[in-house]
Scaffold this active site. Structure first.
Site, short mmCIF file in Angstrom:
data_model
loop_
_atom_site.label_atom_id
_atom_site.label_comp_id
_atom_site.label_asym_id
_atom_site.label_seq_id
_atom_site.Cartn_x
_atom_site.Cartn_y
_atom_site.Cartn_z
N HIS A 1 0.85 -1.18 0.00
CA HIS A 1 0.00 0.00 0.00
C HIS A 1 0.88 1.23 0.00
CE1 HIS A 1 -3.13 2.83 1.18
NE2 HIS A 1 -3.97 1.92 0.72
N ASP B 1 -7.94 -5.42 0.26
CA ASP B 1 -8.49 -6.22 -0.84
C ASP B 1 -8.03 -7.66 -0.84
OD1 ASP B 1 -10.02 -4.24 -1.93
OD2 ASP B 1 -8.30 -3.34 -2.88
#
Ligand code: ACO
Length: 429
Positions: A306, A363
């Protein structure tokens, strides 16, 4: 403004730069006057060190794995609140009291239907169109149906457009799904809550009563809450940039949907599940770990890493627990979940991932849950768009109301040809 100041030494000249402090988080160096003072720009592709706005909505501390909405930790919201409470909180800054919440829920439920002609608009798409392609089109097309809420200078019209977008997204996403499988569209049932109504419009059929499973409803509600906002991510920045020119809110949200579609952003949940399926067996994990580490192989572990979280993604923890809950309730033993857990375990003990601070993101597990609930992978990003519409709308409203708001216009470092003279076509080499 902070008491600190910074200075930049450029071509032998000291340029003082003010430093601004937020409530929490890193200070920012205010470079707004830099060009006027020095004739130089700053260079920051991907905005890795640049704050593009002030915002009081969401705070992320990527090092500590903290995500706060209006100050409230995401895990507390995911555990205790409804999606409508979170929507109200993001939009208005405070959790609603009982009366405010009832009024908000009532208002949203009164906007769930879409103009009947939109059904005709849907029929122009191929049945196998990707739901995100359909959503970019139909959400943009809302601007042509709701002219009475496109004047962005009128706060009342902005509020109505915001309510419309939040209320109509579940209807449009469910319609995109129904269209793809050739089933009739279902009208909303306003006696149901936001999430239950969406599940019914998606999985119900007109001929039968649809019973909402409370475990599935809770899982969906959590997925919506966990995706509701994430400060100045790519799609939110896209919504702000589109809105900065004065574009109407429906067009701005359509722009956000287009940006979200990419596999490095909202498309990652679809890509993560496809990857887990491709791996298929825990025995093949080392092969994929090796590929992810190979500099010459473009493969990346989808659902890992991320831009901001360099410790852990607090949303991933809630997602993992929810995946266990849903699979247990549905009595599904999905080998994909075993692959996901083992992959996480191996990657988190591998020095490549540890050194680069790569952790599972939101996710990584959401695809496993959505798959178990019965959504095809193409729908995953559309569900993300549904939830993120709340954040987009809140951020768009904040931007329009900000007196310092200007049209977004980044500068560039030009590397093309210097000026040269036109050559007639017959004289060119
Ligand atoms: N697998 C393997 N290696 C990775 C991964 C990954 N998933 N993510 C990053 N790396 C490596 C890069 O190769 C790079 O290595 P290098 O320094 O040797 O060149 C290093 O880690 C840093 O990566 P960047 O791409 O520079 O980091 P950035 O912050 O720009 O990217 C991103 C973040 C796009 C999310 C990236 O981690 C990625 O592509 N992940 C997979 C896609 C994904 O899951 N996206 C969902 C994001 S969450 C969301 O949108 C809700």
């Amino acid at each position: 403004m902070s008491n600190d100041s910074a200075s930049l030494n450029l071509a032998g000249k000291d340029v003082p730069l003010p430093v601004m402090s937020g409530t929490v988080g890193p200070d920012v160096v205010d470079i707004r006057k830099l060009y006027g003072q020095t004739g130089a720009f700053t260079y920051d592709p991907g905005f890795t060190s640049t704050a593009s706005c002030q915002s009081a909505i969401t705070y992320i501390d990527g090092e500590q794995g903290i995500l706060l909405h209006r100050g409230y930790p995401i895990d507390q919201l995911a555990e205790n609140s409804t999606f409508m409470e979170v929507a109200y909180l993001l939009l208005h800054g405070e959790l609603p009291n009982k009366d405010e919440l009832d009024k908000f829920v009532y208002t949203i439920s009164r906007h769930t239907m879409v103009h009947e002609q939109l059904a005709t608009f849907f029929r122009g798409f191929r049945r196998d169109a990707h739901p995100m392609a359909v959503l970019v089109g139909v959400v943009g097309a809302l601007s042509s149906f709701y002219h009475d809420s496109t004047d962005i200078t009128d706060p009342q019209q902005r509020l109505i457009a915001s309510h419309r977008l939040i209320a109509k997204m579940p209807t449009l996403v469910a319609m995109a799904y129904k269209y793809s499988i050739g089933q009739p569209f279902l009208y909303p049932d306003n006696s149901l809550g936001y999430t239950a109504n969406f599940l019914r419009m998606t999985f119900g059929v007109p001929a039968e009563h649809y019973e909402v499973n409370p475990v599935i409803e809770r899982a969906m509600r959590r997925i919506f809450i966990l995706h509701a906002d994430h400060e100045q991510n790519a799609s939110t920045s896209t919504v702000r940039l589109a809105g900065s020119s004065g574009a109407n809110p429906f067009a701005c949200i359509a722009a956000g949907i287009a940006c979200l579609w990419g596999p490095a952003h909202g498309g990652a949940n679809e890509a993560a599940l496809n990857m887990l399926r491709e791996i298929g067996d825990v025995k093949r994990i080392p092969e994929y770990i090796a590929r992810a580490k190979d500099k010459d192989d473009p493969f990346r572990l989808m659902g890992f890493g991320h831009r901001v979280y360099k410790n852990f993604d607090p949303r991933a923890k809630v997602m993992k627990a929810t995946a266990d809950e849903v699979l247990k309730e549905l009595n599904i033993s999905d080998p994909v979940l075993d692959v996901a857990k083992e992959l996480e375990h191996i990657a988190l003990s591998d020095s490549y991932f540890i050194d680069k601070k790569l952790y599972p993101n939101v996710d990584f597990y959401s695809g496993v849950i959505l798959n178990a609930i019965g959504f095809p992978t193409e729908m995953f990003t559309a569900l993300f768009a549904l939830a993120r519409t709340v954040g987009w709308v809140a951020q768009w409203n904040e931007m329009i109301a900000d007196p310092e708001q200007k049209i977004g216009r980044p500068r560039q470092l030009y590397t093309g040809s210097a000026q040269r003279d036109y050559v007639q076509v017959g004289d060119r080499k």
